[in-house]
Design an enzyme around this catalytic site. Sequence first.
Site, PDB file in Angstrom:
ATOM      1  N   ARG A 242       8.336 -65.194 -21.746  1.00 37.36           N
ATOM      2  CA  ARG A 242       7.742 -64.032 -22.396  1.00 37.36           C
ATOM      3  C   ARG A 242       7.988 -64.116 -23.901  1.00 37.36           C
ATOM      4  O   ARG A 242       9.088 -64.459 -24.352  1.00 37.36           O
ATOM      5  CB  ARG A 242       8.384 -62.731 -21.871  1.00 37.36           C
ATOM      6  CG  ARG A 242       7.925 -62.333 -20.470  1.00 37.36           C
ATOM      7  CD  ARG A 242       6.457 -61.906 -20.446  1.00 37.36           C
ATOM      8  NE  ARG A 242       6.043 -61.392 -19.155  1.00 37.36           N
ATOM      9  CZ  ARG A 242       5.464 -62.100 -18.188  1.00 37.36           C
ATOM     10  NH1 ARG A 242       5.219 -63.392 -18.370  1.00 37.36           N
ATOM     11  NH2 ARG A 242       5.105 -61.524 -17.060  1.00 37.36           N
ATOM     12  N   GLU A 271       0.025 -59.806 -26.963  1.00 42.34           N
ATOM     13  CA  GLU A 271      -1.050 -60.619 -26.374  1.00 42.34           C
ATOM     14  C   GLU A 271      -2.282 -59.757 -26.160  1.00 42.34           C
ATOM     15  O   GLU A 271      -2.137 -58.626 -25.674  1.00 42.34           O
ATOM     16  CB  GLU A 271      -0.583 -61.223 -25.049  1.00 42.34           C
ATOM     17  CG  GLU A 271       0.562 -62.207 -25.254  1.00 42.34           C
ATOM     18  CD  GLU A 271       1.019 -62.885 -23.950  1.00 42.34           C
ATOM     19  OE1 GLU A 271       0.442 -62.625 -22.895  1.00 42.34           O
ATOM     20  OE2 GLU A 271       1.972 -63.682 -24.027  1.00 42.34           O
ATOM     21  N   HIS A 290      -1.193 -67.885 -22.623  1.00 41.93           N
ATOM     22  CA  HIS A 290      -0.577 -67.354 -21.394  1.00 41.93           C
ATOM     23  C   HIS A 290      -1.315 -67.895 -20.151  1.00 41.93           C
ATOM     24  O   HIS A 290      -1.734 -67.115 -19.280  1.00 41.93           O
ATOM     25  CB  HIS A 290      -0.573 -65.816 -21.405  1.00 41.93           C
ATOM     26  CG  HIS A 290       0.483 -65.238 -20.515  1.00 41.93           C
ATOM     27  ND1 HIS A 290       1.207 -64.123 -20.823  1.00 41.93           N
ATOM     28  CD2 HIS A 290       0.944 -65.647 -19.291  1.00 41.93           C
ATOM     29  CE1 HIS A 290       2.047 -63.843 -19.831  1.00 41.93           C
ATOM     30  NE2 HIS A 290       1.904 -64.764 -18.889  1.00 41.93           N
TER      31      HIS A 290
HETATM   32  P1  NAD Z   1      13.347 -65.504 -11.357  1.00 41.59           P
HETATM   33  O1  NAD Z   1      13.668 -64.059 -11.204  1.00 41.59           O
HETATM   34  O2  NAD Z   1      13.339 -66.377 -10.163  1.00 41.59           O
HETATM   35  O3  NAD Z   1      14.314 -66.177 -12.447  1.00 41.59           O
HETATM   36  C1  NAD Z   1      14.702 -65.556 -13.623  1.00 41.59           C
HETATM   37  C2  NAD Z   1      16.131 -65.952 -13.879  1.00 41.59           C
HETATM   38  O4  NAD Z   1      16.530 -65.447 -15.150  1.00 41.59           O
HETATM   39  C3  NAD Z   1      17.103 -65.381 -12.828  1.00 41.59           C
HETATM   40  O5  NAD Z   1      17.812 -66.410 -12.198  1.00 41.59           O
HETATM   41  C4  NAD Z   1      18.024 -64.483 -13.657  1.00 41.59           C
HETATM   42  O6  NAD Z   1      19.363 -64.517 -13.183  1.00 41.59           O
HETATM   43  C5  NAD Z   1      17.905 -65.135 -15.030  1.00 41.59           C
HETATM   44  N1  NAD Z   1      18.366 -64.282 -16.110  1.00 41.59           N
HETATM   45  C6  NAD Z   1      18.302 -62.934 -16.220  1.00 41.59           C
HETATM   46  N2  NAD Z   1      18.891 -62.538 -17.375  1.00 41.59           N
HETATM   47  C7  NAD Z   1      19.324 -63.676 -17.976  1.00 41.59           C
HETATM   48  C8  NAD Z   1      20.025 -63.929 -19.197  1.00 41.59           C
HETATM   49  N3  NAD Z   1      20.392 -62.945 -20.012  1.00 41.59           N
HETATM   50  N4  NAD Z   1      20.328 -65.216 -19.508  1.00 41.59           N
HETATM   51  C9  NAD Z   1      19.959 -66.241 -18.691  1.00 41.59           C
HETATM   52  N5  NAD Z   1      19.297 -66.051 -17.524  1.00 41.59           N
HETATM   53  C10 NAD Z   1      18.989 -64.780 -17.187  1.00 41.59           C
HETATM   54  O7  NAD Z   1      11.929 -65.526 -12.097  1.00 41.59           O
HETATM   55  P2  NAD Z   1      10.947 -66.772 -12.213  1.00 41.59           P
HETATM   56  O8  NAD Z   1       9.960 -66.710 -11.118  1.00 41.59           O
HETATM   57  O9  NAD Z   1      11.733 -68.004 -12.446  1.00 41.59           O
HETATM   58  O10 NAD Z   1      10.175 -66.365 -13.560  1.00 41.59           O
HETATM   59  C11 NAD Z   1      10.868 -66.337 -14.799  1.00 41.59           C
HETATM   60  C12 NAD Z   1      10.018 -65.665 -15.847  1.00 41.59           C
HETATM   61  O11 NAD Z   1       8.891 -66.491 -16.139  1.00 41.59           O
HETATM   62  C13 NAD Z   1       9.385 -64.337 -15.391  1.00 41.59           C
HETATM   63  O12 NAD Z   1      10.261 -63.266 -15.551  1.00 41.59           O
HETATM   64  C14 NAD Z   1       8.175 -64.233 -16.264  1.00 41.59           C
HETATM   65  O13 NAD Z   1       8.503 -63.487 -17.418  1.00 41.59           O
HETATM   66  C15 NAD Z   1       7.871 -65.663 -16.666  1.00 41.59           C
HETATM   67  N6  NAD Z   1       6.576 -66.113 -16.133  1.00 41.59           N
HETATM   68  C16 NAD Z   1       5.631 -66.562 -16.996  1.00 41.59           C
HETATM   69  C17 NAD Z   1       4.406 -66.987 -16.524  1.00 41.59           C
HETATM   70  C18 NAD Z   1       3.347 -67.531 -17.438  1.00 41.59           C
HETATM   71  O14 NAD Z   1       2.175 -67.582 -17.058  1.00 41.59           O
HETATM   72  N7  NAD Z   1       3.673 -67.970 -18.629  1.00 41.59           N
HETATM   73  C19 NAD Z   1       4.133 -66.945 -15.146  1.00 41.59           C
HETATM   74  C20 NAD Z   1       5.137 -66.523 -14.288  1.00 41.59           C
HETATM   75  C21 NAD Z   1       6.357 -66.096 -14.787  1.00 41.59           C
END
Ligand code: NAD
Length: 330
Positions: A242, A271, A290
């Site tokens: 993000r 965005e 994105h």
């Molecule tokens: P997930 O919930 O499986 O993983 C997120 C991880 O971040 C978790 O393990 C959590 O413990 C960790 N986390 C939380 N706070 C933290 C911190 N302060 N420091 C380090 N780690 C921390 O989610 P995911 O499926 O892996 O997705 C991750 C992110 O990717 C989503 O939240 C979303 O914002 C983003 N995303 C982007 C797109 C895109 O099209 N660009 C698509 C899907 C997801």
Amino acid sequence: MTSNKPKIFYNSFAPQEIYDLFYMAAGDEFDIITLEADDDEERCEKIADCDAAVVAGHKLKDSTINAATHLRVVQHQGVGWHDTTDWKTLKSRQIRLAINLAGSTVSVAEHTVLLILAASKHTVYADNQLREGRWLVNDLRMQSRELSQMSVGLLGMGRIGSLVAIRLANFGCRVSYCDPYVTKDDTFTQQYQVSKVSFDELVTQNDVLSLHLPLMASTKNIISAEVIGKMKQGAIFINAARGGLVDEIALDKALRDGHLTSAGLDVFEYEPVNADNPLLTNQKAILSPHIAAGTKDATEQKIAAVIANLKQYFDSDLLDNEIDLQAHQD
Ligand code: NAD
């Protein structure tokens, strides 16, 4: 004639092909309500008598939720819900929220690897220069890198971070991660040669820093100007999570003054990206709108899973991958 089928509102304005996937998946079970324009007034009118809403990239705002007097359930098309729903309003109205694990993980992990490789070899810049008649056969040699010789730090080791680590294992680079809530087990750690480090170690010791955590109040601007200043000289910054996680102005400055070599960014604080965002004119940044999870493969999987989960909910009140909003604070 009015129908008794549950009405599902799709909150994103999308091409007809996407709507058609919803109509096909829903069959005779649901009425799918779609938008004719990217217009909040139309959203409020159309959601008014809907039982469910599906959210993708466009935020489900307070104003839309407040207009939805029948709304019982919100199904996210993807995983990044913290910043794409006004979840406090859902929580106060006891509207249930589920995310969708289908589709996003592989597509975003692949896009991350794409951005790392492209940023390491400056391929977009070289392509642009070539088309303008400049053949940079030698000029980029001392700035381009091989993944096999680099270390990569992953901030966030959930579904996507873990799959990026697995993908990177075959490139032979050193991978470390920081995640306060996740410690990979010995099997994963040994098989993919990853190590868990502190936030400070992750930022200061890696050639590539890649973000894979949600945007929440506690993680906004986690990559601040100060943190960017601590990154290794010549490091590469990757963000397919993000935009609000990073101070974009500080990132742009660090690229322009040569502290960072390049960046690969799929996401932005605002965005669509604001026309005056300095990263738009920064040749060292590789940008995408994105689209990390925006593949045909992911979209088909996501829509099928969204409708399957809603069918389950309307049949039996069960919802897979539900977020416990009542327990959520951040
Ligand atoms: P997930 O919930 O499986 O993983 C997120 C991880 O971040 C978790 O393990 C959590 O413990 C960790 N986390 C939380 N706070 C933290 C911190 N302060 N420091 C380090 N780690 C921390 O989610 P995911 O499926 O892996 O997705 C991750 C992110 O990717 C989503 O939240 C979303 O914002 C983003 N995303 C982007 C797109 C895109 O099209 N660009 C698509 C899907 C997801």
